[in-house]
Design a protein around this motif. Structure first.
Motif, PDB file in Angstrom:
ATOM      1  N   ALA A  43       0.831  -1.202   0.000  1.00  0.00           N
ATOM      2  CA  ALA A  43       0.000   0.000   0.000  1.00  0.00           C
ATOM      3  C   ALA A  43       0.863   1.247   0.000  1.00  0.00           C
ATOM      4  N   GLY A  44       0.289   2.332  -0.491  1.00  0.00           N
ATOM      5  CA  GLY A  44       0.940   3.631  -0.458  1.00  0.00           C
ATOM      6  C   GLY A  44       0.101   4.628   0.310  1.00  0.00           C
ATOM      7  N   TYR A  45       0.791   5.612   0.904  1.00  0.00           N
ATOM      8  CA  TYR A  45       0.107   6.637   1.707  1.00  0.00           C
ATOM      9  C   TYR A  45       0.747   7.993   1.416  1.00  0.00           C
ATOM     10  N   GLY A  46      -0.050   9.028   1.482  1.00  0.00           N
ATOM     11  CA  GLY A  46       0.485  10.365   1.287  1.00  0.00           C
ATOM     12  C   GLY A  46       0.792  10.657  -0.171  1.00  0.00           C
ATOM     13  N   ALA A  47       1.511  11.740  -0.399  1.00  0.00           N
ATOM     14  CA  ALA A  47       1.757  12.241  -1.747  1.00  0.00           C
ATOM     15  C   ALA A  47       3.163  11.919  -2.218  1.00  0.00           C
ATOM     16  N   ALA A  48       3.263  11.350  -3.413  1.00  0.00           N
ATOM     17  CA  ALA A  48       4.560  11.192  -4.066  1.00  0.00           C
ATOM     18  C   ALA A  48       5.037  12.517  -4.639  1.00  0.00           C
ATOM     19  N   ASP A  49       4.099  13.406  -4.935  1.00  0.00           N
ATOM     20  CA  ASP A  49       4.407  14.738  -5.462  1.00  0.00           C
ATOM     21  C   ASP A  49       3.382  15.694  -4.871  1.00  0.00           C
ATOM     22  N   ARG A  50       3.821  16.517  -3.948  1.00  0.00           N
ATOM     23  CA  ARG A  50       2.893  17.422  -3.264  1.00  0.00           C
ATOM     24  C   ARG A  50       2.307  18.462  -4.208  1.00  0.00           C
ATOM     25  N   ALA A  51       3.087  18.894  -5.176  1.00  0.00           N
ATOM     26  CA  ALA A  51       2.615  19.950  -6.071  1.00  0.00           C
ATOM     27  C   ALA A  51       1.455  19.478  -6.929  1.00  0.00           C
ATOM     28  N   SER A  52       1.554  18.268  -7.473  1.00  0.00           N
ATOM     29  CA  SER A  52       0.508  17.756  -8.360  1.00  0.00           C
ATOM     30  C   SER A  52      -0.539  16.948  -7.627  1.00  0.00           C
ATOM     31  N   GLY A  53      -0.220  16.527  -6.384  1.00  0.00           N
ATOM     32  CA  GLY A  53      -1.127  15.665  -5.652  1.00  0.00           C
ATOM     33  C   GLY A  53      -1.019  14.202  -6.036  1.00  0.00           C
ATOM     34  N   ARG A  54      -0.050  13.838  -6.871  1.00  0.00           N
ATOM     35  CA  ARG A  54       0.128  12.433  -7.253  1.00  0.00           C
ATOM     36  C   ARG A  54       0.401  11.595  -6.003  1.00  0.00           C
ATOM     37  N   PRO A  55      -0.359  10.533  -5.774  1.00  0.00           N
ATOM     38  CA  PRO A  55      -0.222   9.795  -4.515  1.00  0.00           C
ATOM     39  C   PRO A  55       0.895   8.762  -4.565  1.00  0.00           C
ATOM     40  N   ASN A  56       1.402   8.416  -3.413  1.00  0.00           N
ATOM     41  CA  ASN A  56       2.232   7.227  -3.296  1.00  0.00           C
ATOM     42  C   ASN A  56       1.356   5.998  -3.465  1.00  0.00           C
ATOM     43  N   THR A  57       1.880   4.993  -4.175  1.00  0.00           N
ATOM     44  CA  THR A  57       1.207   3.718  -4.328  1.00  0.00           C
ATOM     45  C   THR A  57       2.160   2.614  -3.913  1.00  0.00           C
ATOM     46  N   ALA A  58       1.697   1.390  -3.957  1.00  0.00           N
ATOM     47  CA  ALA A  58       2.575   0.262  -3.649  1.00  0.00           C
ATOM     48  C   ALA A  58       3.759   0.210  -4.605  1.00  0.00           C
ATOM     49  N   ASP A  59       3.565   0.670  -5.853  1.00  0.00           N
ATOM     50  CA  ASP A  59       4.612   0.551  -6.867  1.00  0.00           C
ATOM     51  C   ASP A  59       5.490   1.789  -6.991  1.00  0.00           C
ATOM     52  N   THR A  60       5.285   2.781  -6.162  1.00  0.00           N
ATOM     53  CA  THR A  60       6.130   3.972  -6.222  1.00  0.00           C
ATOM     54  C   THR A  60       7.576   3.608  -5.938  1.00  0.00           C
ATOM     55  N   VAL A  61       8.492   4.227  -6.659  1.00  0.00           N
ATOM     56  CA  VAL A  61       9.929   3.950  -6.542  1.00  0.00           C
ATOM     57  C   VAL A  61      10.556   4.932  -5.564  1.00  0.00           C
ATOM     58  N   PHE A  62      11.394   4.394  -4.666  1.00  0.00           N
ATOM     59  CA  PHE A  62      12.127   5.179  -3.682  1.00  0.00           C
ATOM     60  C   PHE A  62      13.620   4.858  -3.769  1.00  0.00           C
ATOM     61  N   ALA A  63      14.455   5.848  -3.498  1.00  0.00           N
ATOM     62  CA  ALA A  63      15.873   5.584  -3.274  1.00  0.00           C
ATOM     63  C   ALA A  63      16.006   4.834  -1.955  1.00  0.00           C
ATOM     64  N   ILE A  64      16.797   3.757  -1.934  1.00  0.00           N
ATOM     65  CA  ILE A  64      16.874   2.942  -0.723  1.00  0.00           C
ATOM     66  C   ILE A  64      18.118   3.229   0.105  1.00  0.00           C
ATOM     67  N   GLY A  65      18.919   4.223  -0.292  1.00  0.00           N
ATOM     68  CA  GLY A  65      20.043   4.642   0.535  1.00  0.00           C
ATOM     69  C   GLY A  65      20.973   3.504   0.894  1.00  0.00           C
ATOM     70  N   SER A  66      21.313   3.410   2.156  1.00  0.00           N
ATOM     71  CA  SER A  66      22.294   2.425   2.598  1.00  0.00           C
ATOM     72  C   SER A  66      21.804   0.988   2.559  1.00  0.00           C
ATOM     73  N   VAL A  67      20.521   0.762   2.291  1.00  0.00           N
ATOM     74  CA  VAL A  67      20.079  -0.608   2.039  1.00  0.00           C
ATOM     75  C   VAL A  67      20.807  -1.162   0.812  1.00  0.00           C
ATOM     76  N   THR A  68      21.326  -0.272  -0.037  1.00  0.00           N
ATOM     77  CA  THR A  68      22.169  -0.681  -1.162  1.00  0.00           C
ATOM     78  C   THR A  68      23.305  -1.581  -0.705  1.00  0.00           C
ATOM     79  N   LYS A  69      23.812  -1.374   0.488  1.00  0.00           N
ATOM     80  CA  LYS A  69      24.934  -2.173   0.971  1.00  0.00           C
ATOM     81  C   LYS A  69      24.595  -3.662   1.033  1.00  0.00           C
ATOM     82  N   THR A  70      23.325  -3.995   1.294  1.00  0.00           N
ATOM     83  CA  THR A  70      22.952  -5.407   1.328  1.00  0.00           C
ATOM     84  C   THR A  70      23.102  -6.036  -0.057  1.00  0.00           C
ATOM     85  N   PHE A  71      22.845  -5.278  -1.101  1.00  0.00           N
ATOM     86  CA  PHE A  71      22.988  -5.774  -2.465  1.00  0.00           C
ATOM     87  C   PHE A  71      24.464  -5.918  -2.842  1.00  0.00           C
TER      88      PHE A  71
END
Length: 588
Positions: free
Chosen positions: A100-128
């Motif tokens: 599930a997604g919550y809140g806005a992926a883009d506040r200006a346009s109102g585009r919502p976060n969804t389950a498929d929204t892409v995020f930078a995972i930061g230091s979780v990259t280290k696990t890869f």
């Protein structure tokens, strides 16, 4: 947590091991900014509880993306109303349970976060990246005990003697990062910078979280795999994940991206940095949706990414961090002492993208939780810290701490302005989208952001001394930092203390730098060895959003992690009351 004894083939003994702190990898924003990303083990622990509320036989609506259990969904939606913005994915036995997604992926346009929204995972990259090293070991191309200097002949300095395993466990002695996140850094420059780094300790004799170690590991992958690090990661480690790729550069993550929002409300790095990307590759550059992160985590720990032997090595706790936590290659393992279930976790946040990601693997039931946020008042880690303990205990999920009343915007005009303390500091009250109170000066900051207890006060004093030593050039790192500052801003004629706050899980000590162009407010976060873990030069003063509380105001703090203060206005007086008493300032 599995027992680790002297006969463990990958055991590392460290002298005076330190707990991984919450300092967040280097990046730069505005005039001059570098950040570091770290795992928050204590907060990550709470995430394990979220899966306790979900099971693989949960009734969900028809469709490819099952929603959460209605009760859990309603609780998360309440947190979204209080400031959580992001996506959640839970799985059990390799099957999705809640996406599930919550809140806005883009506040200006109102585009919502969804389950498929892409995020930078930061230091979780280290696990890869750790998985990529073990993948090469499975192919017989290297071994975890190989010296990095033998695999990268161009590498100089004492770190040449560190093994790949020591790099993965943060016991190599490296301190800091190879460069600022979104500044160009070539392969050769990364090798030169890391080779010139003064070690914090001899390899294998201490523990210090560092990005530079994982930069080296990515360089090893590129050297040994016969292809680029990015190509190897994409074809061997990220295979089968539709959204997975890099936040900046090619091959990029696929799908609609969440815009990240930084502390001051500005937007973070959008992913258009041209590179070269060696400041982030290996330690913080990947991006994907949360369902893909959850699916990969299940595959990793069930033999779908590396061999069973390598999977066991990745999951095995090696370096004791205290309080039931231990370092593994790319992860932190937690025992069952706090929450009743052992698990492994990784997290990444901060930096200049504005995202915060956490993933937890619970071997019992092969359960996974992946959470990401893109700004707002409640990060993913804060959300889990707030609701996890109740979920574990079987209690109702706590609601966020909501404001106690409403505030007439017209009344703001009566209190907006600058209020000066007799001791010299200033409070600045503004009202735009909400009532904000900023503190300028060490006395004002100390009253508005008081430490919660004596141990926290001791930590603040220690950190302030370390920052003073750094900017006095008492250490090699300090002399390097002063040289960097003078290269960009000219001669630095002093650094006036301006208070310390706890923000995003890290201590930030503010100072006012005296430059030829005038005073420049800045903050520093240092690691346990005095290295610069995060810095922002040209910073805004620390500030709180206030909400009504009876006859006064308190910080807007849905997760209950902020300072314990109340603020009242009487005529031209502003009073901040905290655990150690009250401080009053008068409007100019």
């Amino acid at each position: 947590m599995a027992a680790v004894g002297p006969d463990h083939p990958m055991r590392v003994t460290v002298s005076q091991p330190t707990r991984r702190s919450s300092f967040t990898p280097c990046s730069r924003r505005g005039s001059y900014r570098r950040r570091m990303t770290k795992l928050l083990p204590a907060l990550a622990a709470a995430a394990a509880a979220l899966l306790a509320a979900c099971t693989s036989d949960t009734d969900t609506p028809a469709g490819p993306k099952p929603r959460c259990d209605p009760e859990l969904d309603a609780a998360l939606a309440a947190w979204a109303d209080a400031g959580f913005s992001g996506s959640v994915a839970l799985a059990a036995g390799g099957e999705p349970v809640c996406e599930a997604g919550y809140g806005a992926a883009d506040r200006a346009s109102g585009r919502p976060n969804t389950a498929d929204t892409v995020f930078a995972i930061g230091s979780v990259t280290k696990t890869f990246t750790a998985a990529a090293i073990f993948d090469l070991a499975d192919q017989g191309l290297l071994a975890p005990d190989d010296r990095v200097g033998d695999l990268l002949p161009e590498l100089g300095g004492p770190v040449r003697d560190a093994t790949l395993l020591q790099l993965m466990l943060h016991t190599s002695g490296l301190n800091g990062a190879a460069g600022a996140d979104h500044e160009p850094l070539s392969r050769d420059d990364a090798l030169a910078a890391i080779g010139a780094t003064e070690p914090a300790f001899a390899p294998g004799t201490g523990y210090l979280y560092t990005n530079a170690g994982y930069t080296l590991l990515a360089l090893v992958v590129e050297e040994i795999a016969g292809t680029s690090y990015r190509e190897h990661a994409t074809t061997r480690i990220l295979s089968g994940l539709p959204s997975a790729g890099f936040w900046d550069g090619s091959p990029g993550a696929v799908g609609e991206r969440a815009i990240g929002y930084l502390d001051d409300g500005s937007t973070g790095e959008s992913g258009d940095f041209a590179g070269p990307h060696w400041a982030l590759d290996g330690n913080g550059g990947l991006a994907m949706s949360m369902p893909d992160l959850a699916a990969w985590t299940h595959a990793l720990f069930t033999g779908g990414v590396v061999s069973a032997e390598s999977t066991a090595a990745i999951a095995a706790p090696v370096v004791d961090l205290g309080d039931g936590a231990a370092e593994t290659p790319g992860w932190v393992a937690r025992d069952a002492s706090a929450y009743g279930e052992p698990f492994l976790a990784a997290a990444g946040g901060g930096g200049d993208v504005g995202h915060d990601t956490m993933v937890v693997w619970i071997p019992s039931g092969e359960r996974v939780i992946a959470v990401a946020s893109n700004g707002g008042d409640v990060s993913g880690e804060e959300l889990m810290a707030a609701i996890g303990p109740a979920l574990v205990a079987g209690d109702p999920i706590p609601a966020p701490d909501a404001p106690g009343g409403t505030f007439d915007p017209e009344a703001a005009a009566a209190i907006v302005g600058d209020y000066r303390l007799d001791t010299g500091g200033t409070y600045r009250v503004t009202h735009d989208d909400g009532l904000r109170l900023a503190a300028l000066g060490a006395d004002a900051v100390e009253a508005l952001f008081p430490p919660r207890d004596e141990a926290a006060a001791d930590a603040v004093r220690t950190h302030e001394r370390a920052v003073a030593d750094l900017l006095a050039g008492e250490t090699a790192t300090g002399r390097e930092e002063l040289a960097a500052l003078e290269d960009e801003f000219g001669p630095i004629d002093g650094a006036e203390p301006a208070g310390t706050v706890l923000a995003e899980g890290e201590l930030r000590t503010y100072v006012t730098l005296a430059t030829g162009d005038g005073p420049l407010l800045s903050w520093y976060a240092l690691d346990d060895k005095g290295g610069v873990a995060a810095v922002e030069v040209g910073a805004e003063p620390p500030a709180l959003t206030l909400v009504p509380d009876g006859d006064g105001f308190r910080p807007a703090d849905p997760a209950g992690t902020g300072p314990d203060v109340t603020v009242t206005f009487t005529g031209d007086d502003l009073t901040v009351a905290g655990p150690d008493g009250a401080t009053t300032a008068r409007r100019n």
